[in-house]
Scaffold this motif. Sequence first.
Motif, PDB file in Angstrom:
ATOM      1  N   HIS A 201       0.805  -1.216   0.000  1.00 26.84           N
ATOM      2  CA  HIS A 201       0.000   0.000   0.000  1.00 26.84           C
ATOM      3  C   HIS A 201       0.837   1.265   0.000  1.00 26.84           C
ATOM      4  O   HIS A 201       0.289   2.372   0.001  1.00 26.84           O
ATOM      5  CB  HIS A 201      -0.935   0.017   1.211  1.00 26.84           C
ATOM      6  CG  HIS A 201      -1.979  -1.052   1.154  1.00 26.84           C
ATOM      7  ND1 HIS A 201      -2.806  -1.211   0.069  1.00 26.84           N
ATOM      8  CD2 HIS A 201      -2.294  -2.029   2.040  1.00 26.84           C
ATOM      9  CE1 HIS A 201      -3.629  -2.239   0.297  1.00 26.84           C
ATOM     10  NE2 HIS A 201      -3.331  -2.750   1.473  1.00 26.84           N
ATOM     11  N   SER A 207      -8.405   4.273   4.092  1.00 32.35           N
ATOM     12  CA  SER A 207      -9.225   3.742   3.011  1.00 32.35           C
ATOM     13  C   SER A 207      -9.439   4.778   1.922  1.00 32.35           C
ATOM     14  O   SER A 207      -9.493   4.441   0.734  1.00 32.35           O
ATOM     15  CB  SER A 207     -10.569   3.267   3.560  1.00 32.35           C
ATOM     16  OG  SER A 207     -11.259   4.344   4.170  1.00 32.35           O
ATOM     17  N   SER A 208      -9.540   6.042   2.295  1.00 26.29           N
ATOM     18  CA  SER A 208      -9.735   7.090   1.293  1.00 26.29           C
ATOM     19  C   SER A 208      -8.507   7.248   0.413  1.00 26.29           C
ATOM     20  O   SER A 208      -8.610   7.459  -0.796  1.00 26.29           O
ATOM     21  CB  SER A 208     -10.075   8.425   1.967  1.00 26.29           C
ATOM     22  OG  SER A 208      -9.009   8.855   2.789  1.00 26.29           O
ATOM     23  N   SER A 211      -8.376   4.300  -1.944  1.00 27.97           N
ATOM     24  CA  SER A 211      -9.376   4.492  -2.993  1.00 27.97           C
ATOM     25  C   SER A 211      -8.881   5.500  -4.023  1.00 27.97           C
ATOM     26  O   SER A 211      -9.054   5.299  -5.235  1.00 27.97           O
ATOM     27  CB  SER A 211     -10.689   4.970  -2.375  1.00 27.97           C
ATOM     28  OG  SER A 211     -11.639   5.238  -3.382  1.00 27.97           O
ATOM     29  N   ARG A 214      -6.431   3.779  -6.310  1.00 26.39           N
ATOM     30  CA  ARG A 214      -7.090   2.941  -7.324  1.00 26.39           C
ATOM     31  C   ARG A 214      -7.710   3.804  -8.413  1.00 26.39           C
ATOM     32  O   ARG A 214      -7.620   3.483  -9.602  1.00 26.39           O
ATOM     33  CB  ARG A 214      -8.152   2.061  -6.667  1.00 26.39           C
ATOM     34  CG  ARG A 214      -7.589   0.927  -5.820  1.00 26.39           C
ATOM     35  CD  ARG A 214      -8.669  -0.067  -5.459  1.00 26.39           C
ATOM     36  NE  ARG A 214      -9.705   0.549  -4.631  1.00 26.39           N
ATOM     37  CZ  ARG A 214      -9.681   0.567  -3.311  1.00 26.39           C
ATOM     38  NH1 ARG A 214      -8.668   0.018  -2.657  1.00 26.39           N
ATOM     39  NH2 ARG A 214     -10.667   1.125  -2.627  1.00 26.39           N
ATOM     40  N   GLU A 215      -8.347   4.893  -8.020  1.00 24.88           N
ATOM     41  CA  GLU A 215      -8.980   5.775  -8.995  1.00 24.88           C
ATOM     42  C   GLU A 215      -7.949   6.424  -9.903  1.00 24.88           C
ATOM     43  O   GLU A 215      -8.210   6.673 -11.081  1.00 24.88           O
ATOM     44  CB  GLU A 215      -9.816   6.838  -8.276  1.00 24.88           C
ATOM     45  CG  GLU A 215     -11.064   6.302  -7.606  1.00 24.88           C
ATOM     46  CD  GLU A 215     -11.971   5.575  -8.577  1.00 24.88           C
ATOM     47  OE1 GLU A 215     -12.238   6.130  -9.667  1.00 24.88           O
ATOM     48  OE2 GLU A 215     -12.393   4.439  -8.267  1.00 24.88           O
TER      49      GLU A 215
END
Length: 244
Positions: A201, A207-208, A211, A214-215
């Motif tokens: 990671h 988590s934001s 995310s 990934r975006e």
Amino acid sequence: MAGLVSPDDAVLAIVGEDAVHRVEGLPGESGQVGLTLALGRLRRLGVTGLRVALPAPGHPLGLSGPPEFNARALEAEEAVVCYGAALGLVPDVYDAGPEGVQVEVVWHVLPVREAPPADVPSLGEAERELAEALREATEVLTRLDVAGSGPVAEAAVDAYRARAERGREVLAPGYPSRAVRVLELAQRVGTLIVVATESGHGGAVSSSEMSARREALRPVERTARRAQVAAYNSVVEERERGVR
């Protein structure tokens, strides 16, 4: 298919380090045949070129239908579409010995719809989109400190550099120089995406942030696939436009 290399040289390039490739469902043949015979038969059927398709869920890149062919290609995440005859080929890959050491490939010949392939840009468009997507993703990943680091990332980059040094001929004879440039950039971007997604990671601890990572990578991965397809298909596209 363009007559620039011998059938035997083409077969050697296709098979590479695999054990063997066979073709099933070829018109006029009742069972599986070897690649040399298959290429010759496709030429006699009017095929003068091949397009690559690299579809992914929600993105039928390079496909033209019908639904049955698209579904098989999507399952395999790759296919070849003939230019000059309404046929396509989808591979099934099987282990031939210890897992991951060597594979056998069976190409299934299926009817396709004669229509423009989905979402394939021109070489110029692909090059511009790739450069822009790479800049945007780099900015986001750098800000989040999740671009990938450590021994896994270093090993992936070293492997890419070693492959690049082994041989500079990334496309077959007859391709425009711009296609080589676009494909090399797309492959480099693909390697960086693998580094970013497989090296943990990074600094994305919330988590934001994960995310956002990934975006940031999703459109870059799609753009890199579009650029690869544009490069591989450029000879056929130029012929279709009457450039050659």
